[in-house]
Design a protein around this motif. Structure first.
Motif, PDB file in Angstrom:
ATOM      1  N   ALA A  81       0.835  -1.202   0.000  1.00  0.00           N
ATOM      2  CA  ALA A  81       0.000   0.000   0.000  1.00  0.00           C
ATOM      3  C   ALA A  81       0.870   1.252   0.000  1.00  0.00           C
ATOM      4  N   GLU A  82       1.937   1.246   0.784  1.00  0.00           N
ATOM      5  CA  GLU A  82       2.822   2.411   0.834  1.00  0.00           C
ATOM      6  C   GLU A  82       3.638   2.550  -0.450  1.00  0.00           C
ATOM      7  N   PHE A  83       3.931   1.438  -1.117  1.00  0.00           N
ATOM      8  CA  PHE A  83       4.571   1.503  -2.435  1.00  0.00           C
ATOM      9  C   PHE A  83       3.687   2.314  -3.388  1.00  0.00           C
ATOM     10  N   ALA A  84       2.391   2.059  -3.363  1.00  0.00           N
ATOM     11  CA  ALA A  84       1.465   2.835  -4.203  1.00  0.00           C
ATOM     12  C   ALA A  84       1.478   4.307  -3.792  1.00  0.00           C
ATOM     13  N   GLY A  85       1.531   4.567  -2.492  1.00  0.00           N
ATOM     14  CA  GLY A  85       1.584   5.944  -2.010  1.00  0.00           C
ATOM     15  C   GLY A  85       2.864   6.654  -2.435  1.00  0.00           C
ATOM     16  N   ARG A  86       3.997   5.961  -2.348  1.00  0.00           N
ATOM     17  CA  ARG A  86       5.266   6.567  -2.767  1.00  0.00           C
ATOM     18  C   ARG A  86       5.301   6.790  -4.280  1.00  0.00           C
ATOM     19  N   THR A  87       4.671   5.887  -5.029  1.00  0.00           N
ATOM     20  CA  THR A  87       4.581   6.067  -6.475  1.00  0.00           C
ATOM     21  C   THR A  87       3.742   7.301  -6.791  1.00  0.00           C
ATOM     22  N   PHE A  88       2.646   7.485  -6.068  1.00  0.00           N
ATOM     23  CA  PHE A  88       1.816   8.688  -6.204  1.00  0.00           C
ATOM     24  C   PHE A  88       2.654   9.934  -5.909  1.00  0.00           C
ATOM     25  N   ASP A  89       3.412   9.904  -4.814  1.00  0.00           N
ATOM     26  CA  ASP A  89       4.249  11.050  -4.436  1.00  0.00           C
ATOM     27  C   ASP A  89       5.247  11.378  -5.539  1.00  0.00           C
ATOM     28  N   TYR A  90       5.854  10.344  -6.092  1.00  0.00           N
ATOM     29  CA  TYR A  90       6.862  10.578  -7.125  1.00  0.00           C
ATOM     30  C   TYR A  90       6.230  11.244  -8.349  1.00  0.00           C
ATOM     31  N   HIS A  91       5.098  10.739  -8.789  1.00  0.00           N
ATOM     32  CA  HIS A  91       4.444  11.329  -9.954  1.00  0.00           C
ATOM     33  C   HIS A  91       3.956  12.748  -9.674  1.00  0.00           C
ATOM     34  N   ALA A  92       3.563  13.011  -8.445  1.00  0.00           N
ATOM     35  CA  ALA A  92       3.151  14.374  -8.089  1.00  0.00           C
ATOM     36  C   ALA A  92       4.331  15.335  -8.224  1.00  0.00           C
ATOM     37  N   ALA A  93       5.508  14.874  -7.823  1.00  0.00           N
ATOM     38  CA  ALA A  93       6.699  15.715  -7.881  1.00  0.00           C
ATOM     39  C   ALA A  93       7.330  15.757  -9.273  1.00  0.00           C
ATOM     40  N   HIS A  94       7.021  14.766 -10.106  1.00  0.00           N
ATOM     41  CA  HIS A  94       7.636  14.646 -11.441  1.00  0.00           C
ATOM     42  C   HIS A  94       6.564  14.346 -12.494  1.00  0.00           C
ATOM     43  N   PRO A  95       5.627  15.258 -12.708  1.00  0.00           N
ATOM     44  CA  PRO A  95       4.521  14.978 -13.639  1.00  0.00           C
ATOM     45  C   PRO A  95       4.981  14.780 -15.081  1.00  0.00           C
ATOM     46  N   GLU A  96       6.195  15.196 -15.398  1.00  0.00           N
ATOM     47  CA  GLU A  96       6.689  15.005 -16.763  1.00  0.00           C
ATOM     48  C   GLU A  96       6.834  13.527 -17.113  1.00  0.00           C
ATOM     49  N   LEU A  97       7.060  12.661 -16.121  1.00  0.00           N
ATOM     50  CA  LEU A  97       7.254  11.240 -16.413  1.00  0.00           C
ATOM     51  C   LEU A  97       5.996  10.618 -17.015  1.00  0.00           C
ATOM     52  N   PHE A 148       0.310  -3.752 -12.301  1.00  0.00           N
ATOM     53  CA  PHE A 148      -0.200  -2.726 -13.216  1.00  0.00           C
ATOM     54  C   PHE A 148      -1.253  -1.866 -12.522  1.00  0.00           C
ATOM     55  N   LEU A 149      -2.166  -2.495 -11.796  1.00  0.00           N
ATOM     56  CA  LEU A 149      -3.217  -1.749 -11.101  1.00  0.00           C
ATOM     57  C   LEU A 149      -2.646  -0.819 -10.040  1.00  0.00           C
ATOM     58  N   LEU A 150      -1.630  -1.263  -9.321  1.00  0.00           N
ATOM     59  CA  LEU A 150      -1.004  -0.416  -8.300  1.00  0.00           C
ATOM     60  C   LEU A 150      -0.379   0.815  -8.932  1.00  0.00           C
ATOM     61  N   ILE A 151       0.327   0.620 -10.037  1.00  0.00           N
ATOM     62  CA  ILE A 151       0.940   1.750 -10.732  1.00  0.00           C
ATOM     63  C   ILE A 151      -0.139   2.682 -11.266  1.00  0.00           C
ATOM     64  N   ALA A 152      -1.186   2.102 -11.844  1.00  0.00           N
ATOM     65  CA  ALA A 152      -2.276   2.918 -12.395  1.00  0.00           C
ATOM     66  C   ALA A 152      -2.975   3.724 -11.305  1.00  0.00           C
ATOM     67  N   LEU A 153      -3.204   3.105 -10.147  1.00  0.00           N
ATOM     68  CA  LEU A 153      -3.824   3.827  -9.031  1.00  0.00           C
ATOM     69  C   LEU A 153      -3.051   5.105  -8.702  1.00  0.00           C
ATOM     70  N   ALA A 154      -1.740   4.982  -8.720  1.00  0.00           N
ATOM     71  CA  ALA A 154      -0.891   6.108  -8.345  1.00  0.00           C
ATOM     72  C   ALA A 154      -0.742   7.133  -9.459  1.00  0.00           C
ATOM     73  N   ALA A 155      -0.588   6.673 -10.691  1.00  0.00           N
ATOM     74  CA  ALA A 155      -0.220   7.563 -11.789  1.00  0.00           C
ATOM     75  C   ALA A 155      -1.398   8.190 -12.521  1.00  0.00           C
ATOM     76  N   TRP A 156      -2.552   7.555 -12.479  1.00  0.00           N
ATOM     77  CA  TRP A 156      -3.663   8.023 -13.311  1.00  0.00           C
ATOM     78  C   TRP A 156      -4.142   9.421 -12.908  1.00  0.00           C
ATOM     79  N   TRP A 157      -3.986   9.778 -11.642  1.00  0.00           N
ATOM     80  CA  TRP A 157      -4.350  11.128 -11.202  1.00  0.00           C
ATOM     81  C   TRP A 157      -3.609  12.187 -12.014  1.00  0.00           C
ATOM     82  N   PHE A 158      -2.377  11.868 -12.417  1.00  0.00           N
ATOM     83  CA  PHE A 158      -1.524  12.829 -13.126  1.00  0.00           C
ATOM     84  C   PHE A 158      -1.606  12.646 -14.636  1.00  0.00           C
TER      85      PHE A 158
END
Length: 197
Positions: A81-97, A148-158
């Motif tokens: 669960a925290e891996f998904a949260g950290r992935t969300f944090d990373y994409h928030a800080a680096h939306p260019e990815l 894939f779902l974990l990554i999508a949960l985090a990244a799709w917001w961005f």
């Protein structure tokens, strides 16, 4: 005048990252990238080759930064669960990815660094599969689909901020909404992997 090669390469790569994220590999030119960096276009070709090679370098570097910042999760539910949260944090800080990945998908060209990226993702899948076999995580969802779902949960917001705004009525720069979105990602990830009684 002596050139600071490392600084020149960094400036060119930073400019390329911004240009590719904004316009995609087909929507920009080596001239625009060089102009943005304030550096002669010939240096850009000398250091990185053609535009496709430069895009591959940029995307590979950005993905390496993500991998270093957000390592594979340990086997526990809270870790995943925290891996998904950290992935969300990373994409928030680096939306260019996210934008670079979208442009890669839209271009229809070859996948950048596919073999290494596949190996990297497979390590995550293997860790999830092992935890499922050990009955630490729920095994209802295929481990590859789960990653894939974990990554999508985090990244799709961005990936689609306009949809996020329409659904929530809040902008991504709203700190309260940002915290709510991250909490939702973590909670959803926890529910995806937790064993059901």
């Amino acid at each position: 005048m002596a050139w600071d090669t490392d600084e020149t390469r960094r400036r060119l790569k930073d400019a390329a990252t911004a240009e590719f994220a904004e316009r995609g590999p087909d929507g920009t030119t080596m001239t625009h990238i060089a102009e943005r960096a304030g550096i002669n276009k010939e240096r850009l070709y000398k250091y990185f080759g053609d535009k496709q090679a430069l895009f591959a370098t940029v995307l590979t570097d950005e993905l390496d930064k993500l991998a270093a910042a957000v390592p594979s999760p340990n086997a526990g539910v809270a870790d995943v669960a925290e891996f998904a949260g950290r992935t969300f944090d990373y994409h928030a800080a680096h939306p260019e990815l996210v934008r670079l990945l979208q442009w890669e998908g839209l271009s229809g060209g070859p996948t950048v660094d596919e073999l290494n990226r596949t190996t990297h993702y497979q390590h995550k899948v293997d860790a999830i599969a092992a935890a499922q076999r050990e009955r630490v995580l729920d095994d209802d969802v295929d481990p590859a689909h789960l990653v894939f779902l974990l990554i999508a949960l985090a990244a799709w917001w961005f990936s689609v901020p306009q949809v996020a705004h329409m659904l929530t009525g809040a902008d991504s720069d709203d700190s309260t909404e940002h915290a709510r979105r991250r909490a939702s990602v973590v909670q959803a990830a926890r529910r995806l992997v937790a064993r059901h009684s």
